[in-house]
Design a protein around this motif. Structure first.
Motif, short mmCIF file in Angstrom:
data_model
loop_
_atom_site.label_atom_id
_atom_site.label_comp_id
_atom_site.label_asym_id
_atom_site.label_seq_id
_atom_site.Cartn_x
_atom_site.Cartn_y
_atom_site.Cartn_z
N UNK A 295 14.23 8.33 -11.02
CA UNK A 295 13.74 9.89 -10.68
C UNK A 295 12.79 9.58 -9.48
N UNK A 296 11.58 9.04 -9.90
CA UNK A 296 10.59 9.04 -8.71
C UNK A 296 11.23 8.06 -7.58
N UNK A 297 11.92 7.05 -7.84
CA UNK A 297 12.53 6.40 -6.75
C UNK A 297 13.17 7.22 -5.67
N UNK A 298 14.17 8.23 -6.41
CA UNK A 298 15.01 9.21 -5.59
C UNK A 298 13.92 10.18 -4.67
N UNK A 373 1.82 9.50 -6.98
CA UNK A 373 1.18 10.54 -7.50
C UNK A 373 1.72 12.19 -6.75
N UNK A 374 2.29 11.88 -5.40
CA UNK A 374 2.93 13.02 -5.19
C UNK A 374 4.38 13.37 -5.82
N UNK A 375 4.91 12.26 -6.34
CA UNK A 375 5.97 12.50 -7.25
C UNK A 375 5.81 13.06 -8.57
N UNK A 376 4.65 12.54 -9.01
CA UNK A 376 4.22 12.99 -10.22
C UNK A 376 3.69 14.50 -10.20
#
Length: 455
Positions: A295-298, A373-376
């Motif tokens: 999910x984060x990679x996407x 961090x932006x993805x989190x």
């Protein structure tokens, strides 16, 4: 409604129960855990009750664990057809009256179909919970599956397909991706079905599909909102216990997709104004430990205008007019794919090279701490939004039960998983799934401009 899933969200605030420290010293807040009841009726119906007295409304959603992947070759589109048929009357309710009853008390109702589920929902003032449960139980127990209704709704679905798919620019893109990427698993078929299959279906085919899947032991009922749990349990017992437990079991044998061991390259033609290039990789399923870093990679690669792919192909190098992608993490292993619409004056080969380079960069180098961090933060935001309304809360709980193999605790547990993710986790899954031998490169050319055949 029908879907291959997509998510959109906006910023929101929440009262918090805990927090995680970020590298910058700020905090990411953890929403309070759900407090719910979870039980199963003797006929197999799974029930989740979540009290929320913040507003005098209640949301009722019924998820049937059947979607397009449960359909047979040559008989596609049945799950979506039943999304329509379920509003066409039952023993005590006239056609379309279900929606009228809900609207007449100031409520809302609708339904949607995915590859894995068929979902019916209604939100009503709290005092109309008895009416809503009676309506849902009546159509579960005694849906009318009649020849005339079937033929009418078949035409409605065919027209829906024309409007949403066949008459839209690039409307068949998703279908093309999946019919080329999959050879065996029924994810290769579109949720809405094909014109030929809809036309060939008989009333007995439809009735058999209904008998097989629309039963209490293949359903999950979630109620969230302003209700007394003792009263709600009594209503559920009264209405849904009338539905007998069926004999036999729900079939779950789905043909699995073979592992791809060699890159696949396909070039086809469509009546589109500009070429499209797709780079796709098989990935795992929703809830697998690898699904969270995927999910984060996407998000880093292809989610929105700040993503790597959009920034490079559209903003910086102007190779594409549009570029996007997603990790389609659902019940069975599916796809990560990135798509770019080639800009005038550029070539599909240039776009393909740029897409693959961005995928390989994720394999070779960890994402930055800032990207992580932006993805989190985005996931924390989405998590908060998933708890703002009783509808969102009910949907989150139902998703966990139906698509995470009955594990309702994942409705809360995923927050911690995302916040503990590392850049090494993201690079590990990129190395695992974004491999040359598993890759599919699909080029869709405007008709008459195809440079050569399939490779």
């Amino acid at each position: 409604m029908l879907a291959r899933p997509a998510v959109a969200a906006a910023l929101a605030a929440v009262v918090v129960a805990g927090a995680f420290e970020t590298p910058t010293g700020a905090t990411t807040v953890r929403p309070p855990a759900f407090k719910f009841e979870d039980y199963t009726l003797p006929n197999g119906l799974r029930v989740i009750l979540l009290e929320d007295h913040s507003t005098p409304i209640v949301h009722v959603t019924l998820w049937y664990h059947v979607g397009s992947k449960n359909e047979k070759p040559g008989r596609t589109g049945f799950a979506h057809l039943f999304e329509h048929m379920m509003f066409k009357g039952s023993r005590n309710v006239q056609p379309e009256a279900h929606t009228s009853y809900i609207a007449s008390v100031g409520g809302q109702s609708n339904a949607y179909t995915t590859e894995d589920t068929t979902v019916f929902w209604q939100t009503v003032p709290a005092q109309y919970l008895p009416l809503t449960l009676w309506l849902e139980a009546d159509r579960m127990a005694s849906l009318r599956v009649e020849e005339a209704t079937f033929r009418t709704e078949r035409e409605v679905v065919k027209e829906e397909r024309r409007q949403r798919v066949e008459n839209q620019p690039y409307g068949r893109l998703s279908e093309i991706i999946y019919e080329q990427a999959f050879t065996t698993h029924p994810y290769r078929y579109p949720v809405i079905g094909s014109m030929a299959d809809l036309e060939a279906a008989s009333i007995e085919d439809v009735r058999e599909f209904h008998r097989t899947y629309y039963r209490p032991d293949n359903a999950t009922l979630v109620i969230a909102g302003d209700f007394d749990p003792t009263t709600a349990r009594g209503l559920i017992e009264r209405e849904f216990s009338k539905v007998p437990k069926p004999t036999g079991t729900v079939p779950r044998t789905i043909p699995q997709e073979p592992v791809r061991t060699k890159e696949k390259r396909v070039t086809i033609e469509e009546d589109w104004p500009l070429p499209a290039v797709v780079v796709a990789y098989p990935i795992t399923y929703d809830g697998h430990p690898d699904s969270y870093p995927l999910h984060i990679a996407a998000k880093v690669l292809s989610d929105g205008t700040s993503s790597r792919i959009y920034q490079r192909l559209v903003y910086k190098e102007r190779l594409a007019l549009s570029a996007f992608g997603q990790a389609n993490l659902i019940e069975h292993p599916n796809l990560f794919y990135a798509v770019a619409i080639v800009a005038p004056g550029q070539t599909p080969a240039q776009v393909e090279r740029a897409l693959i380079e961005e995928m390989e960069k994720l394999v070779k180098e960890p994402i930055t701490d800032r990207e992580l961090q932006r993805s989190k933060n985005q996931f924390a935001r989405d998590y908060v939004l998933g708890r703002q309304t009783v509808q969102a809360k009910a949907t989150t709980l139902a998703h966990a039960v139906v698509l995470h193999n009955g594990d309702v605790d994942t409705a809360d547990g995923e927050f911690d998983i995302f916040q503990k993710m590392t850049t090494a986790d993201v690079q590990r899954v990129a190395r695992t799934y974004f491999t040359p031998q598993s890759r599919m490169v699909l080029t869709v050319m405007p008709r008459g401009q195809r440079p050569g055949g399939d490779q």
